[in-house]
Scaffold this motif. Structure first.
Motif, PDB file in Angstrom:
ATOM      1  N   PRO A 184       0.315   4.255   2.388  1.00 10.16           N
ATOM      2  CA  PRO A 184      -0.792   3.916   1.648  1.00 10.16           C
ATOM      3  C   PRO A 184      -0.703   3.902   0.250  1.00 10.16           C
ATOM      4  O   PRO A 184      -0.059   4.901  -0.314  1.00 10.16           O
ATOM      5  N   ASN A 185      -1.234   2.953  -0.689  1.00 12.19           N
ATOM      6  CA  ASN A 185      -1.280   3.226  -2.058  1.00 12.19           C
ATOM      7  C   ASN A 185      -2.258   3.983  -2.293  1.00 12.19           C
ATOM      8  O   ASN A 185      -3.410   3.697  -2.209  1.00 12.19           O
ATOM      9  N   THR A 186      -2.133   5.438  -2.916  1.00  7.93           N
ATOM     10  CA  THR A 186      -3.224   6.255  -3.131  1.00  7.93           C
ATOM     11  C   THR A 186      -3.268   6.438  -4.725  1.00  7.93           C
ATOM     12  O   THR A 186      -3.959   7.431  -5.224  1.00  7.93           O
ATOM     13  N   ASN A 203       0.818  -4.683  -3.044  1.00  9.49           N
ATOM     14  CA  ASN A 203      -0.453  -3.772  -2.322  1.00  9.49           C
ATOM     15  C   ASN A 203      -1.017  -2.695  -3.578  1.00  9.49           C
ATOM     16  O   ASN A 203      -0.312  -1.953  -3.686  1.00  9.49           O
ATOM     17  N   PRO A 204      -2.273  -3.288  -4.048  1.00 11.29           N
ATOM     18  CA  PRO A 204      -2.970  -2.338  -4.902  1.00 11.29           C
ATOM     19  C   PRO A 204      -3.579  -1.164  -4.294  1.00 11.29           C
ATOM     20  O   PRO A 204      -3.341  -0.886  -2.807  1.00 11.29           O
ATOM     21  N   ARG A 234       2.286  -1.506  -5.486  1.00  7.01           N
ATOM     22  CA  ARG A 234       3.562  -1.706  -4.899  1.00  7.01           C
ATOM     23  C   ARG A 234       3.885  -3.085  -4.598  1.00  7.01           C
ATOM     24  O   ARG A 234       3.083  -3.939  -4.077  1.00  7.01           O
ATOM     25  N   ALA A 235       5.005  -3.445  -5.027  1.00  8.66           N
ATOM     26  CA  ALA A 235       5.457  -4.907  -5.009  1.00  8.66           C
ATOM     27  C   ALA A 235       6.796  -5.168  -4.384  1.00  8.66           C
ATOM     28  O   ALA A 235       7.622  -4.295  -5.102  1.00  8.66           O
ATOM     29  N   VAL A 236       7.198  -5.804  -3.605  1.00  6.44           N
ATOM     30  CA  VAL A 236       8.476  -6.231  -3.018  1.00  6.44           C
ATOM     31  C   VAL A 236       8.746  -7.615  -2.473  1.00  6.44           C
ATOM     32  O   VAL A 236       7.512  -8.197  -2.398  1.00  6.44           O
ATOM     33  N   GLN A 237       9.713  -8.021  -2.416  1.00  2.46           N
ATOM     34  CA  GLN A 237      10.039  -9.171  -1.731  1.00  2.46           C
ATOM     35  C   GLN A 237      10.729  -8.850  -0.431  1.00  2.46           C
ATOM     36  O   GLN A 237      11.763  -8.189  -0.506  1.00  2.46           O
ATOM     37  N   PRO A 277       5.724   7.976  -5.785  1.00  5.51           N
ATOM     38  CA  PRO A 277       5.308   8.270  -4.573  1.00  5.51           C
ATOM     39  C   PRO A 277       3.546   8.092  -4.311  1.00  5.51           C
ATOM     40  O   PRO A 277       3.361   7.649  -3.444  1.00  5.51           O
ATOM     41  N   GLU A 278       2.807   8.103  -5.550  1.00  6.34           N
ATOM     42  CA  GLU A 278       1.393   7.707  -5.246  1.00  6.34           C
ATOM     43  C   GLU A 278       1.288   6.241  -4.846  1.00  6.34           C
ATOM     44  O   GLU A 278       0.276   5.847  -4.313  1.00  6.34           O
ATOM     45  N   LEU A 279       2.269   5.235  -5.269  1.00  5.41           N
ATOM     46  CA  LEU A 279       2.140   3.761  -4.784  1.00  5.41           C
ATOM     47  C   LEU A 279       2.543   3.594  -3.546  1.00  5.41           C
ATOM     48  O   LEU A 279       2.256   2.502  -2.896  1.00  5.41           O
ATOM     49  N   GLY A 280       3.019   4.661  -2.516  1.00  9.12           N
ATOM     50  CA  GLY A 280       3.084   4.359  -1.239  1.00  9.12           C
ATOM     51  C   GLY A 280       4.470   3.353  -0.894  1.00  9.12           C
ATOM     52  O   GLY A 280       5.333   3.883  -1.731  1.00  9.12           O
TER      53      GLY A 280
END
Length: 353
Positions: free
Chosen positions: A261-263, A149-150, A269-272, A198-201
């Motif tokens: 959200p990614n602010t 998520n960019p 933000r990256a996950v599996q 924090p800012e990546l959501g």
């Protein structure tokens, strides 16, 4: 015992779990109240107590940081995005459905069976953590995807999604009907592919609401929303657990959770997504679907939000992943226990009387 009028299958476990879909389970004792019959493998006693009290637990270094980095690189490559060129993250595109557009905004990556995803799934430390929370060794792994998520701007802005007053809310929701007298048991999980900020959501939850759910429920109107909680965030704060690349976060389905959200300016933000649940060897239709999805790299069918890649599906990109002995059992390709089939078929718990 299972409730009346449901087609349920008994899991391959000494502990009685039943399910119709391999996602949500009927259990005699809720997961937050079980008493362990097997020694803890990965979680400490303090971890297990935290899990039962607050509804989630973090397993540090469930996979290596280098494995997480490889998955992150794959997520970029699979979508044809350049991590060094933010303008490539927002290229104009058409969507087949409104759901597909929403999933794009949320950052879902429609890859399910690459070798790297299966390497995480068949990692012993990951498996052992789920054994700890279910108190059950015979598990199947979810056939789920990645999330990249960019910043949520441009054609990834959440403002493009129609707001609703009830039901699913990406920022805070339950995945179960919380108004049921005895909600089913469900476990979910994510592996962080990069360090959280924090800012990546990213993942957020309401652990205080989980801890005090029965008291909170008693104060709510009878027609309250079963999926979206209405809470005073001063009394029941929403928190964002801190994760490092390779950490596994497991949460209880009755933990209200969501994705912030990614602010950030240019971070992602990256996950599996990865969970395990008691295996249903007797559910031959589900087992066959799972095996065929892996073998032919087909989009799994267990959830309507799994839509598959629009351009160049997985089957055109790489071969089926190689499974080790653990992976074959976690898929359902090999049984956990060898047993004779009942003369009446494999349905362990049919329409209950």
């Amino acid at each position: 015992m299972p409730p009346r009028g449901h087609d349920l299958y008994r899991a391959d476990s000494d502990i009685p779990y039943w399910s119709s879909d391999g996602e949500s389970y009927v259990a005699q004792v809720p997961l937050k109240e079980i008493r362990k019959t097997r020694p803890l493998r990965v979680l400490s006693e303090a971890d297990f107590d935290f899990w039962q009290t607050w509804g989630y637990v973090i397993v540090r270094r469930a996979i290596s940081a280098s494995a997480a980095k490889s998955l992150l690189d794959f997520a970029w490559e699979f979508q044809g995005l350049d991590p060094r060129r933010p303008e490539s993250w927002y290229a104009e595109r058409e969507f087949r459905t409104e759901l597909e557009r929403d999933l794009y905004i949320y950052g879902f990556v429609e890859a399910y069976h690459h070798q790297l995803l299966w390497d995480s799934r068949q990692t012993r430390r990951v498996y052992d953590a789920f054994v700890d929370v279910w108190d059950c060794e015979e598990l199947w792994v979810s056939l789920d995807r990645l999330n990249l998520n960019p910043p949520n701007i441009g054609n990834r802005s959440r403002s493009l999604i129609r707001p609703t007053e009830k039901g699913f809310d990406i920022e805070l929701h339950w995945d179960l009907d919380s108004t049921l007298p005895e909600p089913p048991q469900r476990v979910q999980g994510i592996i962080a592919l990069n360090d959280t900020r924090p800012e990546l959501g990213g993942f957020q939850c309401a652990p205080e609401l989980f801890r005090t759910f029965e008291e909170w429920k008693a104060e709510q109107p009878p027609d309250r929303d079963p999926i979206r909680p209405s809470v005073d965030r001063a009394r029941t704060p929403v928190v964002r657990p801190e994760l490092e690349a390779g950490d596994l976060l497991i949460w209880n389905g009755m933990l209200a959770h969501g994705v912030a959200p990614n602010t950030s300016g240019n971070g992602v933000r990256a996950v599996q997504y990865l969970a395990m649940m008691p295996s249903l060897e007797a559910h031959t239709t589900l087992k066959r679907s799972r095996v065929e999805s892996w073998r032919w790299l087909k989009t799994p069918e267990w959830n309507r939000t799994l839509v598959g890649a629009r351009e160049r599906p997985e089957s055109e990109r790489y071969p089926a992943a190689e499974l080790n002995d653990l992976g074959a059992k976690l898929l359902g390709l090999e049984p956990w226990r060898r047993r004779h089939t009942s003369p009446r078929g494999e349905k362990a718990c049919g329409r209950s009387a």
